[in-house]
Scaffold this motif. Structure first.
Motif, PDB file in Angstrom:
ATOM      1  N   LEU A 120       0.846  -1.077  -0.041  1.00 12.12           N
ATOM      2  CA  LEU A 120      -0.013  -0.065   0.074  1.00 12.12           C
ATOM      3  C   LEU A 120       0.680   1.232   0.117  1.00 12.12           C
ATOM      4  O   LEU A 120       0.470   1.982  -0.916  1.00 12.12           O
ATOM      5  N   PRO A 121       1.885   1.372   0.786  1.00  9.02           N
ATOM      6  CA  PRO A 121       2.685   2.691   0.896  1.00  9.02           C
ATOM      7  C   PRO A 121       3.267   3.085  -0.503  1.00  9.02           C
ATOM      8  O   PRO A 121       3.182   4.128  -0.859  1.00  9.02           O
ATOM      9  N   PHE A 122       4.005   2.027  -1.225  1.00 12.24           N
ATOM     10  CA  PHE A 122       4.656   2.165  -2.366  1.00 12.24           C
ATOM     11  C   PHE A 122       3.671   2.317  -3.291  1.00 12.24           C
ATOM     12  O   PHE A 122       4.003   3.316  -4.444  1.00 12.24           O
ATOM     13  N   LEU A 123       2.444   1.598  -3.531  1.00  8.44           N
ATOM     14  CA  LEU A 123       1.485   2.099  -4.429  1.00  8.44           C
ATOM     15  C   LEU A 123       0.733   3.644  -4.380  1.00  8.44           C
ATOM     16  O   LEU A 123       0.614   4.166  -5.434  1.00  8.44           O
ATOM     17  N   LEU A 124       0.465   3.913  -3.051  1.00  8.18           N
ATOM     18  CA  LEU A 124      -0.065   5.376  -2.802  1.00  8.18           C
ATOM     19  C   LEU A 124       1.000   6.341  -3.139  1.00  8.18           C
ATOM     20  O   LEU A 124       0.602   7.358  -3.839  1.00  8.18           O
ATOM     21  N   SER A 125       2.185   5.930  -2.908  1.00 11.23           N
ATOM     22  CA  SER A 125       3.292   7.060  -3.548  1.00 11.23           C
ATOM     23  C   SER A 125       3.481   7.066  -4.907  1.00 11.23           C
ATOM     24  O   SER A 125       3.410   8.117  -5.717  1.00 11.23           O
TER      25      SER A 125
END
Length: 168
Positions: free
Chosen positions: A131-136
């Motif tokens: 999730l954090p990588f995809l949101l970024s």
């Protein structure tokens, strides 16, 4: 022991000279990225491995070899017929790409790198980690926003507990 250490040092010196060959220029990060972009996977992997072991990289290039190795590992994972082995290869690719992320992705590849980390973690069933990588990546790589939104929806649905509102 001293003779063995000296002999090993001499052998490493000879091997590193062979890598660049007589009269050839040493391997560069730009050349390795060109091989990656040209889909010369084995050549890119070899060059990245050599740079990782023997390259004298600037701080801006420090994450380059891990980035290349991660991207090539993705190709290996996609070609793997065994689901278990495929998941492991995607996890290894994600780890290489996370190392590149920490050291700094090559220029103009940050958004793509974050997207690929998220995609690899998804494929390795590490949905919450993705999730954090995809949101970024959604912010830094607008050209892949459709794929990223699909991956985000899937990650939210498969999270524990599922986050249905965010998935929508």
């Amino acid at each position: 022991v001293t003779a063995a250490v000296v002999g090993l040092g001499i052998e490493l010196s000879v091997v590193s000279r062979r890598l660049s060959g007589p009269g050839e220029s040493p391997i560069t990060m730009a050349a390795a990225l060109e091989e990656l972009d040209g889909a010369s996977w084995q050549q890119a992997r070899s060059m990245a491995s050599d740079l990782r072991l023997h390259g004298h990289l600037s701080p801006a290039e420090a994450g380059g070899p891990a980035y290349i190795l991660g991207m090539v590992m993705i190709r290996d994972a996609v070609a793997q017929p065994s689901p278990r082995e495929r998941r492991l290869l995607f996890l290894l690719a994600a780890r290489y790409l996370q190392e590149a992320h920490q050291a700094g992705f090559p220029r103009a590849r940050c958004g793509e790198g974050e997207c690929e980390i998220g995609r690899c973690l998804q494929a390795a069933n590490r949905h919450a980690e993705s999730l954090p990588f995809l949101l970024s990546a959604k912010k830094s790589c607008p050209k892949k926003s459709t794929e990223i939104c699909r991956l985000l929806a899937d990650a939210y649905l498969r999270a524990t507990p599922p986050q249905l509102a965010k998935a929508l």
